[in-house]
Structure formats: structure tokens, C-alpha cells
Design a protein around this motif. Structure first.
Motif, short mmCIF file in Angstrom:
data_model
loop_
_atom_site.label_atom_id
_atom_site.label_comp_id
_atom_site.label_asym_id
_atom_site.label_seq_id
_atom_site.Cartn_x
_atom_site.Cartn_y
_atom_site.Cartn_z
N GLY A 42 -2.51 1.09 -6.81
CA GLY A 42 -2.34 1.43 -8.23
C GLY A 42 -0.91 1.75 -8.61
N GLY A 43 -0.20 2.49 -7.77
CA GLY A 43 1.19 2.81 -8.05
C GLY A 43 2.05 1.56 -8.06
N GLU A 44 1.79 0.69 -7.11
CA GLU A 44 2.54 -0.57 -7.04
C GLU A 44 2.28 -1.43 -8.27
OE1 GLU A 44 3.15 -4.39 -4.08
OE2 GLU A 44 2.06 -2.64 -3.38
N ARG A 45 1.03 -1.48 -8.73
CA ARG A 45 0.70 -2.27 -9.92
C ARG A 45 1.40 -1.72 -11.15
NH1 ARG A 45 -4.56 -2.05 -7.77
NH2 ARG A 45 -5.13 -0.52 -9.33
N VAL A 46 1.52 -0.40 -11.24
CA VAL A 46 2.13 0.21 -12.42
C VAL A 46 3.65 0.14 -12.37
CG1 VAL A 46 2.45 2.40 -13.65
CG2 VAL A 46 0.18 1.75 -12.86
N PHE A 47 4.24 0.46 -11.21
CA PHE A 47 5.69 0.60 -11.13
C PHE A 47 6.41 -0.53 -10.40
CE2 PHE A 47 4.41 5.14 -11.60
CZ PHE A 47 4.99 5.33 -12.84
N GLY A 48 5.70 -1.28 -9.56
CA GLY A 48 6.35 -2.36 -8.82
C GLY A 48 7.57 -1.86 -8.09
N ASP A 49 8.71 -2.54 -8.29
CA ASP A 49 9.97 -2.17 -7.64
C ASP A 49 10.74 -1.12 -8.44
OD1 ASP A 49 9.53 -3.93 -5.56
OD2 ASP A 49 10.53 -5.59 -6.58
N PHE A 50 10.25 -0.73 -9.60
CA PHE A 50 10.98 0.20 -10.47
C PHE A 50 11.16 1.58 -9.85
CE2 PHE A 50 10.95 3.45 -13.84
CZ PHE A 50 12.12 3.08 -14.51
N ALA A 51 10.11 2.09 -9.22
CA ALA A 51 10.15 3.45 -8.65
C ALA A 51 9.47 3.45 -7.29
CB ALA A 51 9.47 4.44 -9.60
N PRO A 52 10.15 2.94 -6.27
CA PRO A 52 9.51 2.80 -4.95
C PRO A 52 9.04 4.12 -4.35
CG PRO A 52 11.87 2.31 -4.81
CD PRO A 52 11.53 2.46 -6.27
N GLY A 53 9.73 5.21 -4.60
CA GLY A 53 9.28 6.50 -4.08
C GLY A 53 7.96 6.91 -4.71
N MET A 54 7.85 6.75 -6.02
CA MET A 54 6.61 7.09 -6.72
C MET A 54 5.47 6.21 -6.22
SD MET A 54 5.44 9.26 -8.93
CE MET A 54 6.81 9.82 -9.91
N HIS A 96 5.23 4.78 -3.23
CA HIS A 96 4.88 5.21 -1.87
C HIS A 96 3.98 6.45 -1.88
CE1 HIS A 96 5.18 6.37 2.34
NE2 HIS A 96 5.57 7.57 1.92
N TYR A 97 4.42 7.49 -2.58
CA TYR A 97 3.66 8.74 -2.54
C TYR A 97 2.33 8.63 -3.27
CZ TYR A 97 7.58 10.93 -0.28
OH TYR A 97 8.56 11.24 0.63
N THR A 98 2.27 7.82 -4.31
CA THR A 98 1.00 7.62 -5.02
C THR A 98 0.02 6.83 -4.15
OG1 THR A 98 2.07 7.66 -7.18
CG2 THR A 98 -0.09 6.60 -7.07
N ASP A 99 0.49 5.69 -3.67
CA ASP A 99 -0.42 4.78 -2.96
C ASP A 99 -0.71 5.22 -1.53
OD1 ASP A 99 -0.40 3.29 -5.28
OD2 ASP A 99 0.79 1.65 -4.47
N ARG A 100 0.32 5.54 -0.77
CA ARG A 100 0.14 5.81 0.65
C ARG A 100 -0.28 7.25 0.94
NH1 ARG A 100 -0.28 1.68 -0.39
NH2 ARG A 100 1.30 0.09 -0.44
N VAL A 101 0.32 8.20 0.24
CA VAL A 101 0.02 9.60 0.54
C VAL A 101 -1.17 10.10 -0.28
CG1 VAL A 101 0.93 11.96 0.61
CG2 VAL A 101 2.41 10.04 1.24
N LEU A 102 -1.06 10.04 -1.60
CA LEU A 102 -2.12 10.62 -2.43
C LEU A 102 -3.44 9.87 -2.27
CD1 LEU A 102 -3.15 12.61 -4.51
CD2 LEU A 102 -2.18 11.13 -6.30
N PHE A 103 -3.44 8.56 -2.50
CA PHE A 103 -4.72 7.85 -2.49
C PHE A 103 -5.14 7.36 -1.12
CE2 PHE A 103 -3.97 7.89 -7.02
CZ PHE A 103 -5.24 8.20 -7.48
N ASP A 104 -4.21 6.90 -0.28
CA ASP A 104 -4.61 6.44 1.06
C ASP A 104 -4.87 7.58 2.03
OD1 ASP A 104 -4.61 3.76 0.41
OD2 ASP A 104 -2.72 3.29 1.41
N GLU A 105 -4.25 8.74 1.82
CA GLU A 105 -4.44 9.86 2.75
C GLU A 105 -5.26 11.00 2.12
OE1 GLU A 105 -0.93 11.22 4.79
OE2 GLU A 105 -0.18 9.17 5.01
#
Length: 110
Positions: A11-23, A25-34
Motif C-alpha cells: 500500500g505504501g509503495e502504491r501511494v508513494f512509489g519512489d517519492f518517499a522511500p522511507g515512508m 519501507h516503514y509502512t509496508d515492511r514494518v507496520l503492515f508486514d510485521e
């Protein structure tokens, strides 16, 4: 394992793509995947807690997603209406009204 191999949520990647890679990462990998995958609370319970927190803070933009996500996680429309009514007394009437309006729009859109 790389982030790409570990990716479940995008979801983070779909919303921000390359615009905000930190956001992303933390949205997709930490918050939702973990965090959302931790076994000690069901996704349904996590959704109710998240809806309560976002309602209390008046974060209507995020509620748009999380109310719909709660429905996907097994919370019924009736339960969400009741939760928002209950929250209105603890989180403030305007926050409860705003959240209920967001839910009404989601339900009517379906």
C-alpha cells in the motif's frame, strides 16, 4: 531475505512509489508486514483498536482506509457504527460524527 522478497503489503509503495522511500519501507515492511502480522491480536482486533485511535485523534483521512480495512478484517458495519457511537462519548462528539460520516460514505459507495 531482501525487502522485495519479504514484501507482502504494498500500500505504501502504491501511494508513494519512489517519492518517499522511507515512508514506503516503514509502512509496508514494518507496520503492515510485521506489526499487523503479530499473532497476539487478531487483525479484526487490531482494526478496532486502530479505528478507535484514529477516531479519537480526528484523523479522518486515515479513517477512510482503516474503516474499510476493518470491514475486510471481519468487523461488521453494525459493529463499526456501534463502536463509533461509543467512541463519540469518550473521544468527543465532533470526532465521532466525523468518523460516522466517513463510514456512511464508505457503506453507501458499496
Amino acid at each position: 531475505m531482501t525487502d522485495q522478497q519479504n514484501a507482502g503489503w504494498t500500500g505504501g509503495e502504491r501511494v508513494f512509489g519512489d517519492f518517499a522511500p522511507g515512508m514506503v519501507h516503514y509502512t509496508d515492511r514494518v507496520l503492515f508486514d510485521e506489526v499487523w502480522e503479530r499473532p497476539d491480536l487478531s487483525k479484526r482486533d487490531r482494526s478496532l483498536v486502530t479505528v478507535a485511535a484514529l477516531t479519537a485523534m480526528g484523523k479522518l483521512d486515515q479513517l477512510q482506509f482503516h474503516l474499510d480495512f476493518a470491514r475486510q478484517n471481519g468487523v461488521s458495519d453494525h459493529e463499526l457504527k456501534e463502536a463509533l457511537l461509543h467512541l463519540a462519548f469518550y473521544a468527543g462528539w465532533p470526532n465521532g460524527m466525523g468518523a460516522t460520516t466517513v463510514l456512511k460514505n464508505i457503506i453507501e459507495k458499496d
